[in-house]
Design a protein around this motif. Structure first.
Motif, PDB file in Angstrom:
ATOM      1  N   TYR A  48      12.408  25.645  18.530  1.00  0.00           N
ATOM      2  CA  TYR A  48      13.167  25.408  19.752  1.00  0.00           C
ATOM      3  C   TYR A  48      14.591  25.932  19.622  1.00  0.00           C
ATOM      4  O   TYR A  48      15.108  26.596  20.525  1.00  0.00           O
ATOM      5  CB  TYR A  48      13.191  23.908  20.072  1.00  0.00           C
ATOM      6  CG  TYR A  48      12.003  23.438  20.852  1.00  0.00           C
ATOM      7  CD1 TYR A  48      11.895  23.694  22.215  1.00  0.00           C
ATOM      8  CD2 TYR A  48      10.971  22.743  20.229  1.00  0.00           C
ATOM      9  CE1 TYR A  48      10.803  23.265  22.942  1.00  0.00           C
ATOM     10  CE2 TYR A  48       9.863  22.309  20.958  1.00  0.00           C
ATOM     11  CZ  TYR A  48       9.792  22.573  22.306  1.00  0.00           C
ATOM     12  OH  TYR A  48       8.702  22.152  23.031  1.00  0.00           O
ATOM     13  N   SER A  59      10.113  25.053  11.407  1.00  0.00           N
ATOM     14  CA  SER A  59       9.645  23.776  11.934  1.00  0.00           C
ATOM     15  C   SER A  59       9.675  23.821  13.458  1.00  0.00           C
ATOM     16  O   SER A  59      10.227  24.764  14.062  1.00  0.00           O
ATOM     17  CB  SER A  59      10.526  22.635  11.426  1.00  0.00           C
ATOM     18  OG  SER A  59      11.850  22.762  11.934  1.00  0.00           O
ATOM     19  N   GLU A  60       9.109  22.785  14.095  1.00  0.00           N
ATOM     20  CA  GLU A  60       9.077  22.773  15.558  1.00  0.00           C
ATOM     21  C   GLU A  60      10.491  22.756  16.139  1.00  0.00           C
ATOM     22  O   GLU A  60      10.776  23.421  17.137  1.00  0.00           O
ATOM     23  CB  GLU A  60       8.284  21.559  16.047  1.00  0.00           C
ATOM     24  CG  GLU A  60       7.833  21.650  17.494  1.00  0.00           C
ATOM     25  CD  GLU A  60       6.868  22.789  17.743  1.00  0.00           C
ATOM     26  OE1 GLU A  60       6.783  23.254  18.899  1.00  0.00           O
ATOM     27  OE2 GLU A  60       6.187  23.227  16.784  1.00  0.00           O
ATOM     28  N   TRP A  61      11.390  21.983  15.498  1.00  0.00           N
ATOM     29  CA  TRP A  61      12.781  21.946  15.961  1.00  0.00           C
ATOM     30  C   TRP A  61      13.451  23.302  15.791  1.00  0.00           C
ATOM     31  O   TRP A  61      14.191  23.745  16.653  1.00  0.00           O
ATOM     32  CB  TRP A  61      13.554  20.874  15.212  1.00  0.00           C
ATOM     33  CG  TRP A  61      15.052  21.013  15.341  1.00  0.00           C
ATOM     34  CD1 TRP A  61      15.947  21.313  14.365  1.00  0.00           C
ATOM     35  CD2 TRP A  61      15.816  20.899  16.548  1.00  0.00           C
ATOM     36  NE1 TRP A  61      17.222  21.376  14.866  1.00  0.00           N
ATOM     37  CE2 TRP A  61      17.181  21.133  16.201  1.00  0.00           C
ATOM     38  CE3 TRP A  61      15.492  20.627  17.882  1.00  0.00           C
ATOM     39  CZ2 TRP A  61      18.202  21.088  17.146  1.00  0.00           C
ATOM     40  CZ3 TRP A  61      16.510  20.581  18.812  1.00  0.00           C
ATOM     41  CH2 TRP A  61      17.844  20.805  18.455  1.00  0.00           C
ATOM     42  N   ARG A  93       6.563  30.012  13.982  1.00  0.00           N
ATOM     43  CA  ARG A  93       5.804  29.086  13.133  1.00  0.00           C
ATOM     44  C   ARG A  93       5.207  29.815  11.937  1.00  0.00           C
ATOM     45  O   ARG A  93       5.144  29.264  10.824  1.00  0.00           O
ATOM     46  CB  ARG A  93       4.705  28.411  13.958  1.00  0.00           C
ATOM     47  CG  ARG A  93       5.231  27.539  15.099  1.00  0.00           C
ATOM     48  CD  ARG A  93       4.108  26.764  15.763  1.00  0.00           C
ATOM     49  NE  ARG A  93       4.603  25.998  16.906  1.00  0.00           N
ATOM     50  CZ  ARG A  93       4.452  26.371  18.165  1.00  0.00           C
ATOM     51  NH1 ARG A  93       3.796  27.503  18.456  1.00  0.00           N
ATOM     52  NH2 ARG A  93       4.937  25.631  19.154  1.00  0.00           N
ATOM     53  N   ARG A 125       6.732  31.833  19.959  1.00  0.00           N
ATOM     54  CA  ARG A 125       6.622  30.535  19.291  1.00  0.00           C
ATOM     55  C   ARG A 125       5.757  30.654  18.024  1.00  0.00           C
ATOM     56  O   ARG A 125       6.121  30.137  16.957  1.00  0.00           O
ATOM     57  CB  ARG A 125       6.018  29.500  20.239  1.00  0.00           C
ATOM     58  CG  ARG A 125       6.773  29.304  21.553  1.00  0.00           C
ATOM     59  CD  ARG A 125       5.942  28.438  22.494  1.00  0.00           C
ATOM     60  NE  ARG A 125       6.497  28.369  23.825  1.00  0.00           N
ATOM     61  CZ  ARG A 125       7.123  27.309  24.332  1.00  0.00           C
ATOM     62  NH1 ARG A 125       7.294  26.241  23.588  1.00  0.00           N
ATOM     63  NH2 ARG A 125       7.590  27.309  25.560  1.00  0.00           N
TER      64      ARG A 125
END
Length: 281
Positions: free
Chosen positions: A191, A186-188, A181, A177
């Protein structure tokens, strides 16, 4: 295993290849004759059994999609540690502790087909909140009735799928993760491109487990509907009906067909898993 699993499978196939259709033959008063695959051909050509297979396919699709989507969404919501997480997990998993027979008794009332002034269960709820257009015959619908019975199955096993996906989420290393980053994702995007691909083995396992459970559906259907109800017939119910009328040959043939369908789904998964484990050593 040799006697009580494989031996009885062989005995089942042997029975399915005979003309054992009466109580006299079942008790040995009259002889049986070998007919080969005749029972299978007659079953597959029967409109009633074709309807059972279509019901099974519809039930499986609704059951799979419902449990996978809801289970995944619940796991995604709980993926990050949060206050009260244990309570939410317990609430989502609790339906698994209820037997299909017990939940079927309740859902039989909830899915009552009465409408209008005689409405009960969900139809009555829709009437009370002004959503009368949502009232429907539920499992009494000839074409889509079996899909209604998939609803309680989804309610019971979505928590199990959630547990599988939640374990998959928690199994993704935090380093992956952070690396995403650091690369500006981005966070999406983290994922989508990092976490979700890591969940494919979990998704495959969940599909196989839920899929083979749906193929063996019997107790939930029997507790909500009846064996004589055409709209909710599936092969497992046919097998029970044949057995109850001493038609052992057709009952065994239906069981063999179900076994073959399950084997077609499970065996490739087992081969894939064994090869993956062997390559990892």
């Amino acid at each position: 295993m040799a006697v009580f699993v494989y031996g009885l499978i062989v005995a089942n196939f042997a029975t399915s290849a005979t003309d054992n259709h009466t109580s006299a033959q079942a008790t040995g008063v009259q002889p049986t004759v070998f007919v080969g695959i005749g029972n299978y051909l007659d079953l597959l050509a029967s409109d009633a059994f074709q309807h059972s297979l279509k019901n099974l396919l519809l039930y499986t699709v609704v059951f799979l999609v419902g449990t996978m989507v809801i289970g995944f969404m619940w796991a995604w919501l709980l993926e990050r540690p949060m206050r009260g997480e244990g309570i939410f997990r317990s609430v989502y998993l609790f339906p698994m502790a209820v037997s299909f027979i017990a939940s079927g008794v309740v859902w039989r009332w909830l899915l009552n087909s009465n409408e209008g002034e005689q409405a009960l269960g969900l139809n009555r709820l829709f009437q009370m909140v002004g959503l009368d257009f949502l009232q429907n015959p539920w499992w009494n619908n000839i074409t889509w009735g079996i899909a209604a019975i998939a609803l309680p199955a989804i309610w019971q096993l979505s928590g199990y799928v959630m547990a599988l996906f939640l374990a998959g989420f928690r199994g993704v290393p935090e380093e992956l993760r952070e690396a995403g980053r650091m690369d500006g994702a981005s966070e999406w995007q983290v994922y989508r491109h990092v976490i979700f691909p890591q969940l494919s083995p979990v998704a495959l396992s969940a599909l196989i487990i839920i899929g083979h459970m749906s193929l063996k559906a019997f107790d939930l259907i029997m507790s909500i509907s009846k064996p004589s109800n055409y709209q909710t017939k599936v092969p497992a119910v046919d097998m029970y009906v044949f057995k109850s009328s001493f038609d052992y040959a057709n009952s065994a043939a239906v069981g063999a067909i179900l076994l073959i369908i399950v084997a077609v789904l499970v065996i490739p998964y087992l081969i894939h898993t064994n090869r993956k484990e062997a390559s990892g050593r």
